[in-house]
Design an enzyme around this catalytic site. Structure first.
Site, PDB file in Angstrom:
ATOM      1  N   PHE A  25       0.841  -1.180  -0.296  1.00 36.12           N
ATOM      2  CA  PHE A  25      -0.118  -0.133  -0.005  1.00 36.12           C
ATOM      3  C   PHE A  25       0.855   0.854   0.163  1.00 36.12           C
ATOM      4  CE2 PHE A  25      -2.010   2.932   3.624  1.00 36.12           C
ATOM      5  CZ  PHE A  25      -2.274   3.738   2.478  1.00 36.12           C
ATOM      6  N   GLY A  50       2.073  -7.730  -0.833  1.00 39.46           N
ATOM      7  CA  GLY A  50       2.087  -6.837  -1.464  1.00 39.46           C
ATOM      8  C   GLY A  50       0.889  -7.312  -2.903  1.00 39.46           C
ATOM      9  N   LYS A 105      11.060 -11.986  10.731  1.00 36.78           N
ATOM     10  CA  LYS A 105      12.214 -12.173   9.670  1.00 36.78           C
ATOM     11  C   LYS A 105      12.684 -11.182   8.506  1.00 36.78           C
ATOM     12  CE  LYS A 105      12.997 -15.837   8.184  1.00 36.78           C
ATOM     13  NZ  LYS A 105      13.443 -17.159   7.589  1.00 36.78           N
ATOM     14  N   TYR A 159       5.595  -7.868  15.918  1.00 36.18           N
ATOM     15  CA  TYR A 159       6.058  -6.473  14.832  1.00 36.18           C
ATOM     16  C   TYR A 159       7.021  -5.323  15.614  1.00 36.18           C
ATOM     17  CZ  TYR A 159       4.403  -2.766  11.849  1.00 36.18           C
ATOM     18  OH  TYR A 159       4.450  -1.412  10.546  1.00 36.18           O
TER      19      TYR A 159
END
Ligand code: UDP
Length: 325
Positions: A25, A50, A105, A159
């Site tokens: 995005f 994506g 990762k 995250y």
């Protein structure tokens, strides 16, 4: 364009950037803006989150080349680079909770590879960091100097900690190798190309409103977020890239709304008569979030221009077109 970003050692007429996560995005909008500003862009994306539709308009451009590549594996780009813009990562809570190890990762190994490439090419490196580094903040609004309140072992930790590690690694490369770096902390952003099923609140509410389904509010809807329209965000990021400031720098719209207020705004903009359905609050969902943008204002003279209803209207128009409505 900042002339200091032009490579003097090559004959390339245009500066050249690698954008990781280019089919996502944000980075697809960023890549478009870079090309409009006179750059050549090499886009990499693993296509985990994506979408090729996001770069459909770019693929026919001679200034854009694309490679499907997972940046947690060794990165190779032929030819010079003036900038490496590291945007690859799942970013919606739904996505990073579904891909916890890949998220860690890409924030760690992927950032290491992207930094190593920037160093080899003597390119400026820009890290897309996040307001999630502040966790569930105890300081409000959040200035860059705030260290945050993150649960490292909770589900969102994958995250938050990956991005915190990425910031630390970026500054380690700066201190140890003198690499020219920038760190942007991105707050909730919305606009065209936000994947309809990506689980974030703006896309969820718009799709639910358009389908006449109840808008799902998690918890009581009293938690707050501050929503930035994508064009404003991209302008701020490019300002930071071309400034002398290393960051971290918050880029976001400081107008703060409860999730209940957002739901009402979506109902107004879409004219939908959807009801509201209350659902359980996800674990560690931050109770409040608002960027302090004093730094961006003073260093870049940057200010968001598109306010919530205008941005929601533009996003709604895009969703309608996408769905042929
Ligand atoms: N949220 C909600 N309903 C939804 C999706 C999200 O109430 O259908 C809430 C979520 O609990 C959070 C806020 O909206 O408090 C923003 O969520 P989002 O996933 O967009 O991003 P976050 O800021 O949490 O990373």
């Amino acid at each position: 364009m900042d002339p200091s970003l032009r490579r003097r050692s090559t004959d390339l007429p245009r500066p050249r950037a690698l954008v990781t996560g280019a089919a996502g995005f944000l980075a697809s909008h960023l890549s478009e803006r870079l090309i409009a500003d006179g750059w050549d862009v090499v886009g990499f994306d693993s296509m985990l989150t994506g979408r090729m539709e996001n770069i459909a308009g770019l693929l026919s451009r001679p200034e854009f080349t694309f490679e499907r590549h997972d940046v947690t594996n060794y990165l190779h780009v032929t030819g010079p680079l003036d900038a490496v813009l590291h945007f690859a990562s799942p970013a919606s809570p739904q996505d990073y909770l579904e891909h916890p190890i890949k998220t860690m990762k890409v924030g760690s190994l992927g950032t290491h590879n992207a930094l190593g490439l920037a160093l080899a090419k003597q390119a400026r490196f820009l890290l897309a960091s996040t307001s999630e580094v502040y966790g569930d903040p105890l300081v409000h609004p959040q200035p860059e100097s705030y260290w945050g309140n993150v649960n490292p072992i909770g589900p969102r930790g994958v995250y938050d900690e990956a991005k915190r590690f990425a910031e630390a690694l970026t500054l380690a490369y700066h201190r140890a190798h003198g690499l020219d770096v920038r760190i942007v902390r991105i707050f909730n952003t919305y606009g065209p190309r936000l994947r309809p099923a990506d689980g974030r609140v703006v896309s969820n509410f718009l799709v639910q409103a358009m389908e006449g389904k109840p808008l799902t509010i998690y918890g009581k809807g009293q938690q707050t977020r501050s929503f930035c329209y994508v064009d404003d965000l991209v302008r701020g990021i490019l300002g930071l890239l071309q400034s002398d400031h290393i960051g971290p720098m918050n880029i976001g719209n400081p107008n703060e709304f409860t999730i209940l207020e957002l739901a009402q705004a979506v109902l107004d903009v879409t004219g939908s008569s959807s009801e509201i359905a209350f659902e359980p609050l996800p674990v560690d969902d931050p109770t409040q979030r608002q960027p302090d943008i004093s730094l961006a204002r003073s260093v870049l003279g940057w200010e968001p221009e598109v306010q919530l209803r205008e941005g929601l209207t533009r996003t709604y128009e895009w969703y309608r077109k996408e769905r042929g409505q």
